[in-house]
Design an enzyme around this catalytic site. Structure first.
Site, short mmCIF file in Angstrom:
data_model
loop_
_atom_site.label_atom_id
_atom_site.label_comp_id
_atom_site.label_asym_id
_atom_site.label_seq_id
_atom_site.Cartn_x
_atom_site.Cartn_y
_atom_site.Cartn_z
N GLU A 92 0.77 -1.22 0.03
CA GLU A 92 0.07 0.05 0.03
C GLU A 92 0.75 1.35 0.01
OE1 GLU A 92 -3.28 -1.50 3.02
OE2 GLU A 92 -2.38 0.55 3.41
N CYS A 105 2.96 8.66 1.91
CA CYS A 105 3.25 7.41 3.16
C CYS A 105 3.63 6.20 2.14
CB CYS A 105 2.11 7.51 3.89
SG CYS A 105 2.57 6.19 4.96
N CYS A 112 4.99 -7.21 8.56
CA CYS A 112 5.83 -6.62 9.58
C CYS A 112 5.99 -7.61 10.76
CB CYS A 112 5.18 -5.34 9.99
SG CYS A 112 6.22 -4.29 11.30
N CYS A 116 3.00 -4.85 16.64
CA CYS A 116 2.15 -3.82 17.44
C CYS A 116 0.71 -4.22 17.56
CB CYS A 116 2.35 -2.38 16.99
SG CYS A 116 4.07 -1.84 16.68
N CYS A 119 -2.33 -2.57 15.35
CA CYS A 119 -1.83 -2.48 13.98
C CYS A 119 -2.47 -3.55 12.87
CB CYS A 119 -0.37 -2.49 13.63
SG CYS A 119 0.07 -2.14 12.04
N GLU A 165 8.71 -1.85 9.28
CA GLU A 165 9.52 -1.45 10.05
C GLU A 165 10.67 -0.80 9.52
OE1 GLU A 165 10.00 0.05 13.45
OE2 GLU A 165 11.87 0.46 12.22
N SER A 196 9.66 6.98 10.59
CA SER A 196 8.82 6.37 11.66
C SER A 196 9.37 5.05 12.17
CB SER A 196 7.40 6.56 11.67
OG SER A 196 6.70 5.94 12.85
N HIS A 221 3.34 5.57 21.98
CA HIS A 221 2.12 4.99 22.61
C HIS A 221 1.82 4.72 23.91
CE1 HIS A 221 1.86 5.14 18.29
NE2 HIS A 221 2.48 4.00 18.11
N CYS A 339 -3.62 2.17 8.52
CA CYS A 339 -2.40 1.40 7.93
C CYS A 339 -2.66 -0.13 7.69
CB CYS A 339 -1.37 1.73 8.79
SG CYS A 339 0.19 0.81 8.54
S1 SF4 Z 1 2.74 -0.13 13.71
FE1 SF4 Z 1 4.34 -0.19 12.17
S2 SF4 Z 1 5.79 -1.37 13.28
FE2 SF4 Z 1 4.00 -1.66 14.50
S3 SF4 Z 1 3.33 -3.74 13.58
FE3 SF4 Z 1 2.27 -1.83 12.45
S4 SF4 Z 1 3.59 -1.57 10.39
FE4 SF4 Z 1 5.00 -2.93 12.23
#
Ligand code: SF4
Length: 352
Positions: A92, A105, A112, A116, A119, A165, A196, A221, A339
């Site tokens: 994306e 972006c 990933c 997190c 996410c 990441e 980021s 966070h 995201c």
């Molecule tokens: S927020 Fe970023 S680093 Fe964390 S799981 Fe999602 S894509 Fe990965």
């Protein structure tokens, strides 16, 4: 075998590659100009580059390795692109329209591994890193879209905040930054670029030493280790003490303030005591806190969006305690804006 993307070469690497293949200095500048200023999508369109050079480039490189799969456009001008990579994976890229310009972006990995807990992207484990060319191509594809629309708009800002990441794909990400910053090409100012990270401390030190002058944002966070580990398991390996020391090093080396991202999750990290603890953690550091109202996703039903009054109260508490902060304006709320949402939706649809 798939050819590599020409966009993955920094200017210096393109120059040396052309020299090694018998083409004199100066040729690189011509090719670079066709790629980034005139933005051709076929080597044959580089009409003042000699035929031998065109042929050798065609033999080794591709200009377009990404195919547009889907494009969703929001009422506020946000456009979410889904691209198919040459191996069939989907990624994306999001274009956001701000008062100050067009911001893209970019994604740096397929999936990933950081995991997190809030996410949508983290649910899909990392398949592979993107090459520097695949990251640059995301910018080029968005720019080509605007070239075709024909209003002369230019991508002016980049945020490296899409799926993945970036510091886990460090070398390719750094090459990408060098390519988009290049003053002979896209010429995107380092101060218009934000990277980021979830907080890979060792890489923050390495990044600081490169002195690239781009903005660094940290996904914080939570104001304490216990809560941060619950929200972001990476905190178990890299606790706040380590992260804050790395941040201090970055601020000192770059002489720039740091951005701390803070997603507000209802009744989890959005209470007054959390704001007070956050203010204490930050102390007199040169930092800006970006408060982000959570965008609920089906996959993480344990998290809800904070009430508006709670968000404002959190902001006020930080302000009263001398912390520089703001609340992020949302983009593309009428499309799959969070995201990873569009990609995970497409993958699920593909599986059903
Ligand atoms: S927020 Fe970023 S680093 Fe964390 S799981 Fe999602 S894509 Fe990965």
């Amino acid at each position: 075998m798939n050819k590599q993307s020409i966009y993955g070469l920094t200017f210096d690497r393109l120059s040396s590659w052309l020299l090694e293949h018998g083409h004199k200095k100066g040729r690189a500048q011509q090719v670079w100009d066709w790629l980034y200023r005139r933005r051709v999508t076929d080597f044959s369109d580089m009409v003042d580059v000699n035929e031998d050079c065109i042929n050798v480039l065609k033999e080794h490189f591709a200009i377009q390795t990404l195919q547009e799969h889907t494009k969703q456009e929001s009422a506020d001008g946000t456009i979410k692109f889904l691209f198919t990579l040459s191996d069939g994976n989907l990624i994306e890229t999001v274009l956001m329209r701000h008062k100050y310009g067009l911001s893209v972006c970019v994604t740096t990995q397929v999936g990933c591994n950081i995991g997190c807990s809030f996410c949508a992207s983290g649910l899909l484990k990392k398949d592979r890193d993107l090459s520097s060319g695949e990251i640059v191509e995301q910018i080029m594809n968005v720019q080509l879209h605007f070239d075709q629309v024909g209003k002369g708009e230019r991508v002016s800002h980049i945020v490296v905040m899409g799926i993945g990441e970036p510091f886990d794909n460090f070398d390719n990400m750094v090459d990408f930054l060098e390519i988009v910053k290049d003053q002979k090409g896209l010429e995107i100012g380092p101060r218009h670029i934000t990277v980021s990270t979830s907080g890979l401390a060792d890489k923050i030190y390495e990044f600081a030493d490169l002195k690239l002058q781009v903005n660094l944002a940290i996904s914080l966070h939570a104001p304490n280790n216990e809560l941060r580990t619950r929200i972001m398991k990476i905190n178990r390996a890299i606790p706040l003490e380590k992260l804050m020391s790395a941040i201090d090093y970055y601020v000192e080396k770059s002489n720039r303030r740091i951005t701390l991202e803070y997603i507000l999750l209802r009744d989890v990290n959005d209470q007054k005591e959390h704001a007070l603890e956050l203010a204490q953690l930050i102390g007199d550091r040169r930092a800006y806190v970006n408060l982000i109202p959570y965008n609920p996703v089906d996959e993480h039903s344990q998290y809800q969006r904070s009430e508006e009054e709670t968000v404002l109260a959190f902001y006020d508490t930080l302000k009263k305690n001398g912390i520089n902060c703001g609340i992020r304006i949302e983009h593309g709320t009428d499309i799959d804006a969070a995201c990873g949402q569009l990609r995970s939706k497409q993958i699920k649809e593909g599986q059903s």
